[in-house]
Scaffold this motif. Structure first.
Motif: not given
Length: 408
Positions: A173-183, A285-292
């Motif tokens: 399938g199509a890759a989800p957009f970066p901000w659509d990935i739930e975290a 593709i590795r998505l790094t998610i940071e909470w600051v």
């Protein structure tokens, strides 16, 4: 120059390296006792800590392209999704804010000063015990703080050795957009970082570091399998300085001037560490998610007590607000707090363009401060007692000694 014929480096039946070399009419390695005619300048020296060059990411032209992932250098994505609906929420109802100024008694002021003196070896205790109080001026310092809890996301190509793991590629399938990935963060107002593989972006590629071979040229011997002998420095003999610099047979290299490479064991090649000698990589593709947590504050203190001290002690929380977007304080007994709140809220509203604001929190603490005026031996001095801990700031304490602890 020595010319090697290495076919192959390792004799599969004997388990020993095979080398053939010609130098004029002389064979190499020389027979037992025969010495080379000159130093082997083209042999590399042994490297005590060989480090292969760090591999880069596979060339981008060899990787798949995905919509929404144009910026792949690891910088935060911008802009994040708009959350303007939080700005249109009605302001919360005003709270009645009352502040009281705790009074410090003479006994508490003396006890606090004695505790402070006991923690400073160069302070004498006689002044604290014998001083007379002339005035105690109580007041409150206000400490306003604003915190914005934000999230930022940064995509970047990554790879790992392929050893048969499941590949979630574009065929799923199509890759989800970066901000659509739930975290979700583990807790609000706590810094945290996670790495996520973006779904449907994985593929198998030949290792770019070893060209899919699983092995690389040895970085210690530069692929020659041999290194220069340290003991004789490649000459094949050593000097005995005790007997008129007499030449001695080098027992370390058996007079060859070279030794087997300790890294590749004379093979000339080592396993590729990038792919663990497998020749293939899993690229994704590795998505790094940071909470600051972004924090700003402002102290209102009208005495000579340093503002930094107010930040380090406890006080009474007289105002607190936690919302997706806080509103500037417009009702407070001190106009300086109102001004500080307006400035900092506006700064946080526009200061994090590449980050999504999840929650904001602002509060005001009232910290008690008492300015104590005293007299001892015709000397007038003052000090401060501040915070619920009754901390003391007494730079003008009269019984101080800079040369030791002899003052009592």
């Amino acid at each position: 120059m020595f010319i090697y014929s290495e076919s192959p480096y390792l004799n599969r039946t004997q388990g020993q390296p095979q080398f053939a070399c010609t130098h004029g009419q002389q064979s190499y390695p020389p027979n037992q006792g025969q010495q080379p005619s000159k130093v082997l300048d083209d042999d590399p020296d042994e490297n005590p800590n060989p480090q292969p060059p760090s591999p880069s990411v596979p060339p981008l032209e060899e990787l798949n392209q995905f919509s929404g992932y144009g910026n792949m250098d690891g910088t935060p994505l911008q802009p994040p999704p708009s959350y303007n609906e939080a700005l249109h929420l009605p302001p919360p109802q005003s709270q009645d804010i009352t502040t009281t100024v705790p009074v410090v008694s003479e006994e508490q002021a003396r006890t606090a000063l004695l505790n402070h003196v006991s923690q400073n070896c160069c302070f004498g205790s006689k002044a604290a015990n014998k001083m007379k109080f002339t005035n105690i001026l109580p007041s409150s310092a206000f400490h306003y703080s604003l915190e914005s809890y934000t999230e930022k996301r940064s995509p970047k190509w990554a790879y790992e050795p392929y050893h048969g793991q499941v590949i979630d590629g574009p065929f799923n399938g199509a890759a989800p957009f970066p901000w659509d990935i739930e975290a979700r963060p583990p807790a609000l107002f706590q810094s945290h970082t996670v790495n996520r593989e973006v779904p449907h972006t994985a593929s198998i590629k030949p290792c770019h570091d070893c060209i899919g071979l699983g092995r690389k040229r040895c970085c210690n011997c530069r692929g020659k399998g041999m290194t220069r002998c340290k003991k004789c420095k490649g000459r094949g003999y050593t000097f005995d300085y005790r007997i008129n610099n007499e030449r001695r047979h080098c027992d370390s290299c058996n007079s060859r001037g070279r030794v087997r490479c300790s890294v590749c064991n004379a093979h000339g090649q080592t396993e590729c560490l990038t792919c663990n000698a497998r020749g293939q990589l899993k690229c994704f593709i590795r998505l790094t998610i940071e909470w600051v947590v972004h924090h700003d504050d402002h102290v209102v203190e009208r005495t000579s007590l340093p503002d930094e001290l107010i930040r380090t002690v406890s006080g009474e929380t007289v105002f607190k607000q936690e919302l997706p977007r806080v509103w500037p304080i417009n009702h407070f007994p001190d106009v300086n707090i109102i001004e500080a709140s307006n400035n900092l809220v506006q700064r946080h509203l526009t200061g994090f363009q590449a980050e999504r604001v999840i929650m904001q929190r602002q509060k005001v603490r009232a910290v008690p401060v008492a300015n104590i005026h005293c007299q001892w031996k015709n000397n007038s001095f003052s000090y401060f007692v501040y915070g619920f801990e009754h901390k003391v700031h007494a730079p003008d304490y009269p019984q101080q000694c800079c040369c030791g602890c002899a003052v009592l």
